[in-house]
Design a protein around this motif. Structure first.
Motif, PDB file in Angstrom:
ATOM      1  N   ALA A 259      -4.289   3.784   7.750  1.00 32.53           N
ATOM      2  CA  ALA A 259      -3.522   4.829   8.758  1.00 32.53           C
ATOM      3  C   ALA A 259      -3.896   6.074   8.542  1.00 32.53           C
ATOM      4  CB  ALA A 259      -2.009   4.719   8.727  1.00 32.53           C
TER       5      ALA A 259
ATOM      6  N   ILE B  32       1.116  -3.647  -2.482  1.00 35.30           N
ATOM      7  CA  ILE B  32      -0.529  -3.425  -2.049  1.00 35.30           C
ATOM      8  C   ILE B  32      -0.613  -3.354  -0.615  1.00 35.30           C
ATOM      9  CG2 ILE B  32      -1.278  -5.875  -2.337  1.00 35.30           C
ATOM     10  CD1 ILE B  32      -3.634  -4.387  -4.016  1.00 35.30           C
ATOM     11  N   TYR B  33      -0.213  -4.400   0.090  1.00 29.69           N
ATOM     12  CA  TYR B  33      -0.144  -4.154   1.517  1.00 29.69           C
ATOM     13  C   TYR B  33       0.305  -2.984   2.031  1.00 29.69           C
ATOM     14  CZ  TYR B  33       0.756  -5.681   6.527  1.00 29.69           C
ATOM     15  OH  TYR B  33       0.743  -5.877   7.984  1.00 29.69           O
ATOM     16  N   LEU B  34       1.453  -2.446   1.669  1.00 30.90           N
ATOM     17  CA  LEU B  34       1.910  -1.217   2.198  1.00 30.90           C
ATOM     18  C   LEU B  34       0.993   0.149   1.715  1.00 30.90           C
ATOM     19  CD1 LEU B  34       4.101   0.668   3.497  1.00 30.90           C
ATOM     20  CD2 LEU B  34       5.565   0.778   1.342  1.00 30.90           C
TER      21      LEU B  34
ATOM     22  N   LEU C 243      -2.170   8.287  -2.003  1.00 28.37           N
ATOM     23  CA  LEU C 243      -2.314   8.686  -0.459  1.00 28.37           C
ATOM     24  C   LEU C 243      -2.856  10.352  -0.545  1.00 28.37           C
ATOM     25  CD1 LEU C 243       0.808   7.260   1.189  1.00 28.37           C
ATOM     26  CD2 LEU C 243      -1.390   6.615   1.399  1.00 28.37           C
TER      27      LEU C 243
ATOM     28  N   LYS D 258      -2.299  -0.125   1.256  1.00 27.04           N
ATOM     29  CA  LYS D 258      -3.430  -0.234   2.032  1.00 27.04           C
ATOM     30  C   LYS D 258      -3.136   0.060   3.489  1.00 27.04           C
ATOM     31  CE  LYS D 258      -7.428  -3.154   2.861  1.00 27.04           C
ATOM     32  NZ  LYS D 258      -8.207  -4.305   2.516  1.00 27.04           N
ATOM     33  N   ALA D 259      -2.123  -0.211   4.152  1.00 24.49           N
ATOM     34  CA  ALA D 259      -1.665   0.180   5.399  1.00 24.49           C
ATOM     35  C   ALA D 259      -1.529   1.373   5.611  1.00 24.49           C
ATOM     36  CB  ALA D 259      -0.325  -0.545   6.043  1.00 24.49           C
ATOM     37  N   ALA D 260      -1.081   2.223   4.660  1.00 24.74           N
ATOM     38  CA  ALA D 260      -0.688   3.660   4.701  1.00 24.74           C
ATOM     39  C   ALA D 260      -2.219   4.464   4.449  1.00 24.74           C
ATOM     40  CB  ALA D 260       0.234   4.207   3.459  1.00 24.74           C
TER      41      ALA D 260
END
Lengths: 249, 434
Positions: free
Chosen positions: A105, A96-98, A162, A100-102
């Motif tokens: 960005a 979930i971190y990845l 994404l 959200k970061a993606a």
């Protein structure tokens, strides 16, 4: 959307792609098939910007921009997504971190504000359901200890969140049993739209039973040696690649 | 006697004047104890590279400056409070001296006695005499001897039998004076069945000083002690922190060592295990610039059925150097020992270095012991994977480094301390917060 012209690529001075030309229009699904060593994975890596590949000639234009000039992260933010053949395990970083970061960005690149935490969870949970994944996967480290099928599903989950313009699927079907293949294919099919294009790289015809391509290309010895409709895939299944490899020479 | 190391002369020459101001000068046994320490130090000077246990750590920095004790109690309260945990009793040592005014012990229950060493020497020296030097026996080196001769104060903690301390006790070692020597000796005693959590925080507002703390811990049968050590000393300081533990049967000791600060830092963590006791040592060392961080652990399995688990991780950047020495000794009598040791290192620069030396010495024949060591760099395929998802290369490296280190912070149960550690970790590896 994507226009590859006369692309030559080498690894350690060894030519792999030797004049590849390919055009993909918005909304189209293209499949690239070919024998081992034809350069299929090299193509996906070059398009996503993986280091270690030298472009010695040719060009790649993406939405009118020079794709090869862009850093890998810029390509991603511009909407190019690669579903890896071998997704990488990232211990200590949760899915979930990845995600959200993606997503943030990408949104920042597009001049949009960061996604609201509640909205984000709603989006992600709906995509998790789409891919018939357990919500617990969101809180596990990226791909760590995932089975082969779970890793591939996780790649499509990322694509679903994404919403890229160009989705490159590198051997997404390899290592999947028939149930997992169906789920992954359903996920991919749900992402199809008039604007979104797909480039599917596969060794096997069976993926194309689930995701119907508009165009099938045969890649052999670094070049596209034949293109046709979905029926070409069936012909390849029957005859193998050897009758085409001669044409490349 | 001749000092092996000429540099020690400056310290030895300054000693008589310093000794006159050290507590316990009227106590003959303590004078004897200090004199023994002094003579060891006189003979050896500070440990040097010829000593096997010090072969990777050069202490010449200690000789370049004569660090001297100070009576100064000056401190900027606001700066200090940033390191205080709200939900904890606290002991504050300023420049190696107990500060009654800054410590917060008024609500301490009757079952827990916390006193400064100076106070104990005045009121009840027998209690100190019963323990002083008793836990360091097998660990003797000349820096310990130096501490025995020079220590100016410390904290004595005594937790009554079967009492469980509900709040942690934080000990703040604070140095506020340039070129100060803060030498403390701390004695922690947990009676049978007692349980406590101690958080040590090492900080300094001046950049160059020498903090030298020695803890002697005594865990009676079935007692449980968890120690968190946050070493965030100032960037030109020298840090020595030794924790030596005697574990009686069925006792449980957990130590979490966060070594983030100082220019030159050395931690010793040694424990002697009796029947069916458990010892868990976790550590995280982060070095950058020219930091040198040495962690030296020793677990002595002296009796059967004890369990030890050790896991240390290091991240070293620029020209930093890390050292991990993990020694596990299983004596002949310690059958059915169960021991695991792991050390993993991440080097972020080609100039960074780590020396890692796991040592298993097994003299019993029915034991389960393992150890593993890795030294590596960030994996480029992981960096590329994150980049392919839109994360720039620098952020990707920070996320991966943060994730590597965070595994150790994640093992901290105290939420307030964990938040403090996370903040420090994020400051060094600014990953995108979630």
């Amino acid at each position: 959307m994507l226009s590859i012209k006369n692309l030559h690529v080498s690894i350690n001075d060894k030519p792999i792609l030797k004049g590849l030309t390919l055009d993909i229009n918005p909304g189209e699904v293209h499949a690239i098939m070919g024998p081992n060593g034809a350069g299929k994975s090299t193509l996906s890596h070059v398009l996503s910007g993986k280091p270690g590949y030298e472009v010695t000639a040719g060009s790649v234009s993406y939405n009118g921009k020079d794709l090869l000039e862009m850093a890998p992260e810029i390509r991603a933010r511009e909407g190019v997504f690669l579903a890896f053949q071998y997704p990488v395990e990232i211990p200590g970083v949760s899915n979930i971190y990845l995600l959200k970061a993606a997503l943030n960005a990408m949104r920042k690149h597009q001049g949009l504000p960061e996604v609201d935490a509640m909205d984000f969870l709603t989006i992600v949970k709906s995509k998790v359901k789409l891919l018939q994944m357990d919500e617990k996967f969101l809180y596990r480290a990226v791909n760590e200890g995932f089975s082969g099928g779970e890793k591939k599903r996780n790649e499509i989950l990322q694509a679903a969140v994404l919403e890229p313009n160009l989705c490159i699927l590198d051997e997404t079907d390899s290592g999947l049993d028939i149930d997992a293949l169906r789920i992954v294919s359903d996920g991919v099919n749900s992402l199809r739209s008039a604007e979104r294009s797909f480039l599917m790289i596969t060794h096997y015809q069976r993926l194309l039973d689930y995701i119907k391509p508009d165009v099938v290309h045969v890649l052999a010895d670094g070049k596209i040696v034949k293109s046709g409709g979905p029926e070409l895939a069936l012909e390849l299944e029957e005859k193998g690649y050897s009758w085409l490899e001669g044409q490349a020479a | 006697m001749m000092a092996a190391d000429q540099s020690a002369y400056a310290y030895l020459a300054a000693y008589p004047e310093i000794a006159a101001n050290l507590p316990g000068s009227e106590s003959a046994w303590l004078q004897q104890f200090r004199t023994e320490g002094l003579s060891v130090f006189e003979a050896h000077g500070f440990p040097n590279l010829r000593d096997e246990e010090w072969r990777y750590t050069n202490l010449s920095l200690l000789n370049k400056t004569l660090f001297t004790p100070t009576a100064s109690q000056e401190v900027a309260a606001e700066w200090l409070n940033a390191f205080r945990l709200e939900n904890a009793y606290s002991v504050v040592l300023i420049n190696g001296h107990f500060s009654a005014g800054l410590s917060q012990l008024s609500e301490l229950p009757a079952e827990v006695a916390v006193h400064s060493v100076a106070e104990i020497l005045r009121d009840n020296p027998q209690r100190l005499q019963n323990h002083l030097g008793q836990a360091v026996g097998n660990a003797e080196h000349s820096l310990l001897a130096f501490n025995s001769a020079w220590f100016a104060d410390g904290v004595m903690i005594d937790v009554a039998a079967n009492y469980q301390l509900s709040k942690p006790l934080q000990i703040l070692h604070v140095v506020t004076s340039a070129e100060a020597l803060a030498a403390t000796r701390n004695i922690w005693v947990l009676q049978a069945g007692a349980e406590a959590e101690i958080i040590e925080t090492y900080i300094g507002s001046e950049s160059s000083y020498f903090s030298a703390a020695v803890n002697e811990c005594f865990l009676a049968a079935n007692a449980g002690l968890t120690v968190y050590k946050l070493q965030a000393d100032a960037d030109k300081s020298c840090h020595f922190g030794g924790t030596y533990v005697k574990q009686a049967r069925d006792s449980r000791f957990a130590h979490h060592n966060f070594a983030f600060g100082a220019l030159l830092a050395r931690s010793d963590i040694h424990s002697d295990l009796d029947v069916a006791s458990e010892c868990q040592l976790n550590g995280l060392y982060l070095g950058s610039n020219r930091q040198h961080i040495d962690n030296h652990t020793r677990i002595n399995h002296l009796k059967p059925h004890a369990i030890s688990r050790e896991f240390y991780k290091g991240v070293l950047d620029n020209r930093a150097r890390g050292v991990f020495q993990g020694r596990v000794v299983v004596v002949e009598d310690a059958q059915h020992t169960d021991s695991e040791m792991n050390n993993r290192n991440l080097l972020l620069s080609t100039d960074a270095e780590v020396d890692t030396k796991p040592q298993l010495e097994i003299y019993a024949d029915d034991v389960k012991c393992s150890h593993g060591v890795t030294v590596g760099q960030l994996e480029e395929k992981s960096v590329f994977y994150l980049q392919s998802r839109g994360v720039d290369a620098e952020a990707a490296r920070n996320i991966l480094t943060f994730a590597f280190a965070n595994e150790m912070v994640d093992k901290v149960d105290n939420a307030e301390l964990k938040a403090m550690l996370l903040e420090q970790l994020l400051a060094r590896f600014p990953a995108i917060s979630l």
